[in-house]
Design a protein around this motif. Sequence first.
Motif, PDB file in Angstrom:
ATOM      1  N   PHE A  56       0.813  -1.221   0.000  1.00 49.07           N
ATOM      2  CA  PHE A  56       0.000   0.000   0.000  1.00 49.07           C
ATOM      3  C   PHE A  56       0.851   1.278   0.000  1.00 49.07           C
ATOM      4  N   PRO A  57       1.866   1.395   0.864  1.00 46.41           N
ATOM      5  CA  PRO A  57       2.652   2.642   0.830  1.00 46.41           C
ATOM      6  C   PRO A  57       3.334   2.867  -0.521  1.00 46.41           C
ATOM      7  N   LEU A  58       3.867   1.806  -1.116  1.00 48.75           N
ATOM      8  CA  LEU A  58       4.515   1.941  -2.420  1.00 48.75           C
ATOM      9  C   LEU A  58       3.512   2.340  -3.501  1.00 48.75           C
ATOM     10  N   ILE A  59       2.338   1.745  -3.452  1.00 48.38           N
ATOM     11  CA  ILE A  59       1.311   2.078  -4.445  1.00 48.38           C
ATOM     12  C   ILE A  59       0.810   3.500  -4.225  1.00 48.38           C
ATOM     13  N   PHE A  60       0.736   3.927  -2.962  1.00 44.59           N
ATOM     14  CA  PHE A  60       0.349   5.311  -2.692  1.00 44.59           C
ATOM     15  C   PHE A  60       1.373   6.270  -3.286  1.00 44.59           C
ATOM     16  N   LEU A  61       2.657   5.956  -3.122  1.00 45.08           N
ATOM     17  CA  LEU A  61       3.686   6.811  -3.707  1.00 45.08           C
ATOM     18  C   LEU A  61       3.634   6.787  -5.233  1.00 45.08           C
ATOM     19  N   MET A  62       3.318   5.627  -5.800  1.00 50.02           N
ATOM     20  CA  MET A  62       3.191   5.538  -7.257  1.00 50.02           C
ATOM     21  C   MET A  62       2.002   6.348  -7.757  1.00 50.02           C
ATOM     22  N   SER A  63       0.965   6.436  -6.939  1.00 48.17           N
ATOM     23  CA  SER A  63      -0.214   7.191  -7.376  1.00 48.17           C
ATOM     24  C   SER A  63       0.064   8.693  -7.428  1.00 48.17           C
ATOM     25  N   LEU A  64       1.130   9.159  -6.772  1.00 46.08           N
ATOM     26  CA  LEU A  64       1.493  10.579  -6.837  1.00 46.08           C
ATOM     27  C   LEU A  64       2.203  10.931  -8.137  1.00 46.08           C
ATOM     28  N   ILE A  65       2.737   9.918  -8.831  1.00 42.76           N
ATOM     29  CA  ILE A  65       3.416  10.157 -10.105  1.00 42.76           C
ATOM     30  C   ILE A  65       2.354  10.311 -11.186  1.00 42.76           C
ATOM     31  N   GLY A  70      -4.033   6.123 -12.098  1.00 36.77           N
ATOM     32  CA  GLY A  70      -5.122   5.235 -12.511  1.00 36.77           C
ATOM     33  C   GLY A  70      -4.711   3.770 -12.482  1.00 36.77           C
ATOM     34  N   LYS A  71      -3.494   3.479 -12.947  1.00 32.81           N
ATOM     35  CA  LYS A  71      -3.009   2.101 -12.950  1.00 32.81           C
ATOM     36  C   LYS A  71      -2.838   1.572 -11.537  1.00 32.81           C
ATOM     37  N   ALA A  72      -2.299   2.389 -10.662  1.00 31.68           N
ATOM     38  CA  ALA A  72      -2.089   1.954  -9.286  1.00 31.68           C
ATOM     39  C   ALA A  72      -3.420   1.684  -8.593  1.00 31.68           C
ATOM     40  N   PHE A  73      -4.384   2.555  -8.810  1.00 27.09           N
ATOM     41  CA  PHE A  73      -5.696   2.364  -8.195  1.00 27.09           C
ATOM     42  C   PHE A  73      -6.368   1.098  -8.725  1.00 27.09           C
ATOM     43  N   ARG A  74      -6.325   0.879 -10.049  1.00 26.80           N
ATOM     44  CA  ARG A  74      -6.919  -0.334 -10.619  1.00 26.80           C
ATOM     45  C   ARG A  74      -6.221  -1.589 -10.107  1.00 26.80           C
ATOM     46  N   TYR A  75      -4.900  -1.513  -9.953  1.00 26.50           N
ATOM     47  CA  TYR A  75      -4.152  -2.670  -9.462  1.00 26.50           C
ATOM     48  C   TYR A  75      -4.580  -3.024  -8.047  1.00 26.50           C
TER      49      TYR A  75
END
Length: 167
Positions: A56-65, A70-75
């Motif tokens: 979750f923390p890594l995906i949250f950081l990816m969602s800031l890029i 959209g990809k991170a949220f769908r994943y």
Amino acid sequence: FQQFSERFGVPDNNLSFGVAQTMYQQQTVWTQTAFMARIFLPILHFIMEAIIFGSFPLIFLMSLIPGFSGKAFRYIISMLMWLTFWAPLMSILNGLAAWLISTHAFPLNVTGGNVSLNDMGYIFSTLRQWASVIGSTSMAVPIVAYGLASMSNFVGAEMIMGVTGAI
């Protein structure tokens, strides 16, 4: 068996022994797969929960890029749905097992007859066979759940491959 053995010149005893051995080996495979499912599926579920929740923390950081939000949220939604679909699919298998056992293992109770000691061998072998088949089929639950979560067009094919062991 007799027609086949007469046509191809194979003794009846050899043919019936081969069929009996094949049935025994299939039952053994189902039983062993059911034991593996009982041991490894909960472990796999807990490991995947830890990996997904830990990411979750890594995906949250990816969602800031920009471009990855959209990809991170769908994943993350698809992975959470994948974990969530395990329970209903296992419940469906459990309901199927209960129905099969109630209808096929106890036909004398359904018709109102009495169960004697002579029927115990049939009842035990039927219960063992259905438990092995359902347990073996439960190994396909993660594949079917992933197919449902990812909205795959091949969910049916994935389920059939999982049930038949073609993975």
